[in-house]
Design an enzyme around this catalytic site. Structure first.
Site, PDB file in Angstrom:
ATOM      1  N   HIS A 190       2.868  -5.307   1.862  1.00 53.79           N
ATOM      2  CA  HIS A 190       2.302  -5.642   3.164  1.00 53.79           C
ATOM      3  C   HIS A 190       3.389  -6.077   4.137  1.00 53.79           C
ATOM      4  CE1 HIS A 190      -1.941  -5.146   2.669  1.00 53.79           C
ATOM      5  NE2 HIS A 190      -2.023  -5.954   1.628  1.00 53.79           N
ATOM      6  N   CYS A 246       3.431  -2.001   7.002  1.00 53.20           N
ATOM      7  CA  CYS A 246       2.918  -2.024   8.365  1.00 53.20           C
ATOM      8  C   CYS A 246       3.916  -2.700   9.297  1.00 53.20           C
ATOM      9  CB  CYS A 246       1.593  -2.782   8.419  1.00 53.20           C
ATOM     10  SG  CYS A 246       0.263  -2.040   7.453  1.00 53.20           S
TER      11      CYS A 246
END
Length: 419
Positions: A190, A246
């Site tokens: 992440h 991301c």
């Protein structure tokens, strides 16, 4: 990397940046801990889901590769110059870039976090690390004993991708790096953004990655990763970094970002101008003269700040080392978990390996376009290429012609093939 498209959207939840040190300080002079000597400690052998590209193991078959290259009419390529080369393209004049022969030590740090039993659990990050480590070893000669794998399926506490272990491993990766060494960093997990505290981001946000224990220890901000992995490197050291996460477009805070046409990107003032003009027109249509003036002034300040930040970053974050970063998305985009050929994987990690397997003889801009082509049919994310110095002529190699060293043509791994 990512978030699951079906059940987890919008990137990982941001937290205020915690200016804390890990439980133990990891100085550059300290010897690396024993688990970092080999990735076999508590880790199963990587799955061999990606075989070597056609043509065999390039690091073992240099002559065979050169023969195939010569068949294309390029002639025998020359070696890179031994002397430092001036940057140009707006880089600070006191810097000079030194080409790396990449005949020295090869080290790799690969991090994959699935966040088991946490909100936003992922499926493909550990597979990304297994696939990438196999690809590096089989095709580019990275020794197993010089790889550190941090994944959250391991039993050894020192092999868990905690914040302290990740920071420690980053220090290990660059420790004692010498000219002609080849370092490789890969993160799949992440990523997110947090408000910028030191004014080095033109959009006002720092990019961050999330260790497995981020809820307790906090995230790792791009400023810290740049300080640990880029600042210490000497000219002539190669660091290749891949972020499959991301909001990762500038995850290493490298100041030179390139388009798919090989053009050095400037701050996106045209986009800002359009948004500012729209706001002014809307205010005028409403008869709100005060809002029209404040909108115009606000745009001018934002555009000026973006240009100032860009110029300051070129002065402070240009490096004589050869740092090249490929990221899975722009700063304002998310990256995807994917199911490809029956295996959970990060879309960026898969596209990177797939593009190189199809054609290992690509320039930087060609590889950037190849990766985007691999992703374009299913995903909206747009991978980015950023560097610690201007690439100049290295960014693009014509299909026909000579005078370009094959050292350049191999793009992301070109220097690993010269052993």
């Amino acid at each position: 990397m990512h978030h699951q498209q079906s059940s987890y959207g919008g990137g990982y939840p941001g937290q205020a940046y915690r200016q804390q040190q890990p439980n133990n300080a990891y100085g550059y002079g300290q010897p690396s801990p024993q688990p970092y000597g080999s990735h076999h400690n508590g880790y199963n052998s990587p799955q061999q889901n990606y075989g070597p590209p056609s043509g065999g193991h390039m690091y073992q078959q240099q002559s065979a590769y050169q023969n195939s290259y010569n068949q294309g009419g390029h002639g025998i390529p020359a070696r890179p110059p031994d002397q430092p080369v001036s940057f140009g393209q707006g880089a600070p004049q006191e810097y000079a870039y030194r080409y790396s022969a990449c005949t020295g030590t090869r080290k790799a740090l690969l991090i994959g976090i699935n966040y088991f039993n946490q909100k936003g659990q992922l499926r493909g990050c550990i597979n990304d690390v297994k696939n990438m480590s196999t690809y590096l070893h089989e095709n580019f000669g990275y020794p197993r004993e010089n790889m550190v794998l941090l994944t959250d399926d391991q039993q050894n506490p020192k092999s868990q991708p905690t914040k302290a272990n990740i920071l420690r491993a980053m220090h290990w990766l660059v420790k004692d790096a010498k000219p002609n060494d080849s370092l490789f960093f890969h993160y799949s997990g992440h990523g997110g953004q947090t408000p910028d505290l030191d004014g080095d981001e033109d959009d006002g946000y720092d990019e961050v990655i999330y260790p497995v224990d981020f809820r307790q220890a906090g995230h790792i901000v791009d400023d810290e990763m740049h300080r640990i992995m880029v600042n210490p490197l000497q000219p002539g050291v190669r660091l290749t970094a891949i972020f499959d996460s991301c909001h990762s477009g500038s995850a290493l805070d490298l100041p030179y970002i390139y388009s798919t046409q090989g053009i050095l990107k400037e701050p996106n003032l045209a986009k800002e101008a359009g948004q500012g003009l729209l706001g002014v027109v809307s205010a005028y249509a409403r008869g709100d003269m005060g809002s029209m003036v404040s909108t115009a002034v606000g745009f001018f300040k934002k555009a000026t700040k973006g240009d100032e930040v860009y110029e300051r970053n070129k002065q402070t974050k240009t490096s004589g080392a050869d740092v090249i970063m490929w990221s899975g998305s722009k700063d304002d985009q998310t990256s995807q978990d994917a199911q490809i050929q029956g295996q959970a994987t990060g879309a960026m990690s898969w596209a990177f390996i797939s593009a190189l397997r199809k054609n290992p003889q690509q320039s930087y801009v060609q590889l950037l376009n190849s990766i985007r082509d691999e992703l374009s049919t299913k995903y909206t994310q747009k991978p980015q290429l950023s560097c610690s110095h201007p690439l100049g002529d290295l960014i693009d190699v014509p299909v026909l012609g000579s005078g370009f060293i094959w050292f350049w043509v191999l793009s992301i791994f070109q220097c690993q093939a010269t052993k």
